[in-house]
Write a protein that holds these residues in place. Sequence first.
Motif, short mmCIF file in Angstrom:
data_model
loop_
_atom_site.label_atom_id
_atom_site.label_comp_id
_atom_site.label_asym_id
_atom_site.label_seq_id
_atom_site.Cartn_x
_atom_site.Cartn_y
_atom_site.Cartn_z
N GLU A 1 58.11 105.93 74.85
CA GLU A 1 58.39 106.05 76.28
C GLU A 1 59.55 105.14 76.64
N ILE A 2 60.61 105.72 77.19
CA ILE A 2 61.80 104.92 77.51
C ILE A 2 61.98 104.74 79.02
N ALA A 3 61.36 105.62 79.82
CA ALA A 3 61.56 105.54 81.28
C ALA A 3 60.44 106.28 82.00
N VAL B 1 65.71 114.36 87.09
CA VAL B 1 65.32 113.05 87.65
C VAL B 1 66.61 112.31 87.99
N HIS B 2 66.84 112.06 89.28
CA HIS B 2 68.05 111.33 89.67
C HIS B 2 67.92 109.87 89.27
N ARG B 3 69.02 109.24 88.91
CA ARG B 3 68.95 107.85 88.44
C ARG B 3 68.36 106.89 89.47
N ASP B 4 68.44 107.24 90.77
CA ASP B 4 67.84 106.39 91.82
C ASP B 4 66.31 106.43 91.76
N ASN B 5 65.78 107.50 91.13
CA ASN B 5 64.32 107.65 91.01
C ASN B 5 63.84 107.48 89.58
N LEU B 6 64.66 106.80 88.77
CA LEU B 6 64.37 106.66 87.33
C LEU B 6 64.39 105.17 86.97
N VAL B 7 63.36 104.74 86.24
CA VAL B 7 63.24 103.33 85.86
C VAL B 7 63.05 103.22 84.35
N LEU B 8 63.86 102.39 83.71
CA LEU B 8 63.69 102.16 82.28
C LEU B 8 62.45 101.32 82.05
N ILE B 9 61.69 101.64 81.01
CA ILE B 9 60.46 100.90 80.68
C ILE B 9 60.79 99.88 79.59
N SER C 1 69.07 105.48 78.44
CA SER C 1 68.78 104.10 78.02
C SER C 1 70.00 103.20 78.13
N ASP C 2 71.16 103.70 77.69
CA ASP C 2 72.35 102.84 77.61
C ASP C 2 73.34 103.09 78.74
N GLY C 3 73.34 104.32 79.26
CA GLY C 3 74.39 104.66 80.23
C GLY C 3 73.94 104.66 81.68
N GLY C 4 72.64 104.52 81.91
CA GLY C 4 72.14 104.52 83.29
C GLY C 4 72.36 105.83 84.01
N LYS C 5 72.34 106.93 83.25
CA LYS C 5 72.61 108.25 83.82
C LYS C 5 71.33 108.91 84.35
#
Length: 369
Positions: free
Chosen positions: A324-326, A361-369, A291-295
């Motif tokens: 649900e966060i992402a 889940v790599h950050r390139d394939n992860l979206v915050l909701i 959520s905060d670090g974009g990891k």
Amino acid sequence: MPQTLVIKIGTSSLTQPETGLLALSTIATLAEVLSQLRSKGHRVILVSSGAVGVGSARLGLTERPKSIALKQAVAAVGQGRLMRVYDDLFTTLQQPIAQVLLTRSDLVQRSRYLNVYNTFRELLELGVIPIVNENDTVAVEELKFGDNDTLSALVASLVEADWLFLLTDVDKLYSADPRSVPDAKPISLVNSIKELTAMQVQTGGQGSQWGTGGMVTKISAARIATAAGVRTVITQGQYPHNISKIINGESIGTQFEPQPEPTGARKRWIAYGLVPLGKLYLDNGAATAISDGGKSLLAAGITEVKGEFDTQEAVGIFDGDGNEIARGLVNYSSNELQKIRGRHSREIREILGYEGAETVVHRDNLVLI
């Protein structure tokens, strides 16, 4: 300057509440307004509900059908009649239209998603107004948009529209339902969806007798659209001229400010085009890192795995409180994740017997909701 506009009109605005018959004066005015906007160079897409309502009236049903099979049959009757009304009105105004029926599966596959995008682009280039509805006749429950508010937001996101207008039976968003709470306060501008939670807005449930929406689905649609950089407006469907007035700067209805840094097209597809097939629950450390670090998400932070899914399928990602966060595309199947959840990445090879990806889940394939 020409803009791309998506206008969604609900069943409650298209039909007369007492009978379920079409409100022809409203539809005629809407056709007139949209044709005028087209003549000024704007690109216009109409997302229209009403097929089930029109089909019900044609068949003499006194209430909206509840079973899926009956609803699909009634929609098949209503959709043709609804398009005929639109075609007659727009033809009188010399404005070409096209019918576009979508199911959720049209957006789930990346290739089909891009194909839908290309179809819209060509129609808009030709000066056509696409009239969009969910293909109720063939959609299966798991792959339904659920309501046309969501569908319109996904279309607005897909075509990167400038505006999304949600035409409904109330003039704007209120702090509670004004029909039952007399001192409900009107809300003219929403800078971010989080504001509504802070203001404790009561959104209520389903909409009218004939519709499936309600204010909660409109706020959900605004969340999708504003994340894509689309300014979203809730305004009264009985007065289609409001659309032109709002574009020209009048403060009518409720406007939702678009996010200053919209999510990219591929990540919007992951977040809202795909249907999550499973759920991953995280410990506090992992939830904060995402959520905060974009990891990226690592196996060590996963406490629980729900659902059955394969690699490269979509999952919802939840914090310890069940929020649900992402959403993201996974590098492991649900069976593999059951074995490696809570374990360090360096242990994966030993547990599974083969070299796997370092990230779940790599950050390139992860979206915050």
